[in-house]
Design an enzyme around this catalytic site. Sequence first.
Site, PDB file in Angstrom:
ATOM      1  N   LYS A 271      56.329   3.762  46.048  1.00 59.96           N
ATOM      2  CA  LYS A 271      56.536   4.948  45.217  1.00 59.96           C
ATOM      3  C   LYS A 271      55.912   6.175  45.886  1.00 59.96           C
ATOM      4  CE  LYS A 271      56.424   2.671  40.668  1.00 59.96           C
ATOM      5  NZ  LYS A 271      57.784   3.011  40.245  1.00 59.96           N
ATOM      6  N   ASP A 282      51.399   0.020  33.841  1.00 62.57           N
ATOM      7  CA  ASP A 282      52.625  -0.776  33.941  1.00 62.57           C
ATOM      8  C   ASP A 282      52.444  -2.179  33.339  1.00 62.57           C
ATOM      9  OD1 ASP A 282      55.287  -0.754  34.599  1.00 62.57           O
ATOM     10  OD2 ASP A 282      54.991  -1.434  36.660  1.00 62.57           O
ATOM     11  N   ASP A 341      60.470  -2.321  44.103  1.00 59.64           N
ATOM     12  CA  ASP A 341      59.933  -1.567  42.968  1.00 59.64           C
ATOM     13  C   ASP A 341      60.596  -1.977  41.647  1.00 59.64           C
ATOM     14  OD1 ASP A 341      58.369   0.246  41.661  1.00 59.64           O
ATOM     15  OD2 ASP A 341      59.482   2.022  42.315  1.00 59.64           O
ATOM     16  N   GLU A 343      60.286  -4.645  40.062  1.00 61.82           N
ATOM     17  CA  GLU A 343      59.502  -5.890  40.036  1.00 61.82           C
ATOM     18  C   GLU A 343      59.322  -6.454  38.629  1.00 61.82           C
ATOM     19  OE1 GLU A 343      58.192  -2.982  39.883  1.00 61.82           O
ATOM     20  OE2 GLU A 343      56.779  -3.268  38.240  1.00 61.82           O
ATOM     21  N   ARG A 345      61.344  -6.889  36.138  1.00 59.64           N
ATOM     22  CA  ARG A 345      62.385  -7.849  35.735  1.00 59.64           C
ATOM     23  C   ARG A 345      62.196  -9.191  36.437  1.00 59.64           C
ATOM     24  NH1 ARG A 345      66.954  -3.752  37.743  1.00 59.64           N
ATOM     25  NH2 ARG A 345      65.236  -2.350  37.217  1.00 59.64           N
TER      26      ARG A 345
HETATM   27  N1  BES Z   1      57.175   0.459  36.312  1.00 55.28           N
HETATM   28  C1  BES Z   1      58.376   1.072  36.757  1.00 55.28           C
HETATM   29  C2  BES Z   1      59.098   1.838  35.639  1.00 55.28           C
HETATM   30  C3  BES Z   1      58.417   3.065  35.133  1.00 55.28           C
HETATM   31  C4  BES Z   1      58.696   4.291  35.685  1.00 55.28           C
HETATM   32  C5  BES Z   1      57.560   3.001  34.067  1.00 55.28           C
HETATM   33  C6  BES Z   1      58.090   5.425  35.184  1.00 55.28           C
HETATM   34  C7  BES Z   1      56.956   4.126  33.571  1.00 55.28           C
HETATM   35  C8  BES Z   1      57.225   5.350  34.133  1.00 55.28           C
HETATM   36  C9  BES Z   1      59.320   0.008  37.290  1.00 55.28           C
HETATM   37  O1  BES Z   1      58.712  -1.070  37.883  1.00 55.28           O
HETATM   38  C10 BES Z   1      60.163   0.670  38.330  1.00 55.28           C
HETATM   39  O2  BES Z   1      59.606   1.055  39.321  1.00 55.28           O
HETATM   40  N2  BES Z   1      61.458   0.775  38.078  1.00 55.28           N
HETATM   41  C11 BES Z   1      62.341   1.400  38.983  1.00 55.28           C
HETATM   42  C12 BES Z   1      63.574   0.548  39.084  1.00 55.28           C
HETATM   43  C13 BES Z   1      64.487   0.951  40.197  1.00 55.28           C
HETATM   44  C14 BES Z   1      63.835   0.659  41.530  1.00 55.28           C
HETATM   45  C15 BES Z   1      65.768   0.180  40.062  1.00 55.28           C
HETATM   46  C16 BES Z   1      62.669   2.777  38.429  1.00 55.28           C
HETATM   47  O3  BES Z   1      62.776   2.930  37.225  1.00 55.28           O
HETATM   48  O4  BES Z   1      62.778   3.697  39.228  1.00 55.28           O
HETATM   49 ZN    ZN Z   2      56.853  -1.552  37.257  1.00 54.38          ZN
HETATM   50 MN    MN Z   3      58.289  -0.767  39.924  1.00 49.61          MN
END
Ligand code: BES
Ligand code: ZN
Ligand code: MN
Length: 494
Positions: A271, A282, A341, A343, A345
Amino acid sequence: MRIEFVASDAGKSPSDGAAAVMVFENGHLSTAAEAMDKATSGALARALAAAPRFTGKPGQTVEIVAPAGLDVQRLLAVGAGPADGWGGDTAERFAAQAYGAVKLSGAKVLQVFTPGARAEDSARAAFGAALAAYRFDKYLTTEKPEKKPSIEVVQVITDDVAAAEAAFAPLKALAEAVYFSRDLVSEPPNVLFPAEYARRIKDLESLGLEVEVLGEAEMAKLGMGSLLGVGQGSIRDSQLVVIQWKNGGDSQPIAFVGKGVTFDTGGISIKPADGMEDMKWDMGGSAAVAGLMHVLAGRKAKVNAIGILGLVENMPDGNAQRPGDVVTSMSGQTIEIINTDAEGRLVLADALWYCQDRFKPRFMVDLATLTGAIIISLGNDYAGLFSNDDTLSENLLAASKASGETLWRMPLPDAYNKQIESMIADVKNTGGRPGGSITAALFLQKFVNGVPWAHLDIAGTAWKKPSTVPTIPDGAVGFGVRLLNQMVADKYEV
Ligand code: BES
Ligand code: ZN
Ligand code: MN
């Protein structure tokens, strides 16, 4: 901060305190406000007349310092909304608002006046003050004294102390559970890593919960390649925590599963630096499940419930999972990793499969800070609800209305499964940007084995900064604890 219930006719006001009374919309005085107005020879009415923008709407307050005729240092008129239908959430908000208005004033006692109210509403006022008083200050060592709340006790003034105390008992258990959940979410990620998290859950055995902790070797034996792949880049061992509350006779258990990524760097698909510190929360889904189990035990709910927490840290290192890797989940389905990222799921895939395989539950509800896309869809006041079962969805939506932790149901269209088809494995872990929260939910659905299931994407609701809700201080919400407790209480106790 302590909470006490005090009889309306007990008389004596504390001289180091503040008294809060309600003024309803259009300036209509509550019973207590009228009594205070009399005792101060009309000072309250004069103060309200001098504050023309105070109309009695929730959120508004007018304060009189050192009112002549009263012992208290401050008299606080709090907008309480329409007099008609007052109670429940407006009772909570009244006390929470009052607490917020005087917490830094130097007053040690806050008296919240609810004469004439039903005992349940006096209890709800106490609950509102308790939620508003939450603070995570254990790492503040040089905080200025004037920044620390001065209120030591909130006294809820009520007609029937015994009835209010009885009504407050389950709400006290709920407030303690919300505090527990908020603490977990607020802890920094160097302190709260999977094993430390599991230890804190193990401590809940003192409430009568059964807690088992599975380490990496045990999960490997079960074939949890999906969950283990996420934690593989961390020096902290992944953990699966299984919590059981058994007080529902021989009824089929209900089950709750939480995403517990104690820190999400994104892994090799790392990220950006900006805001990455937020990814300490998270694990908010798992903290909601832990909080739920806490309150079920705390109020001795008549139900058999399972809570499963999938605890991992998502880090990049020489041993970390790569985009392109293929892992085999406990279900036997193979997964192509496109983005490390995505992760959450992967953690839930094995946790959900394990849950239904071992416990044959009546239903499963998972909670996860799963996608940034749900924040784009619904903002920060609604969590996304995805489900294969209309009855479960309706029960969740009803509880969402009653608890104020709001949900919005989202679709699960089969056609979108196309987006997560992989060329070399059974499924891939991302489906591109369109409908990102939906394809994440469709991915999870492949691991529930047809069991009635709901997924709550709480990425937008787990944390509030700034918060505009008086019962939620800035930071961890504990979202999900009230909602699920409400649903269990209303629909699933024997
Ligand atoms: N933990 C994040 C989702 C998240 C983002 C929670 C912002 C709270 C605030 C999750 O693990 C993630 O990184 N999701 C990605 C998925 C993508 C790579 C398909 C996302 O939402 O960008
Ligand atoms: Zn996450
Ligand atoms: Mn993530």
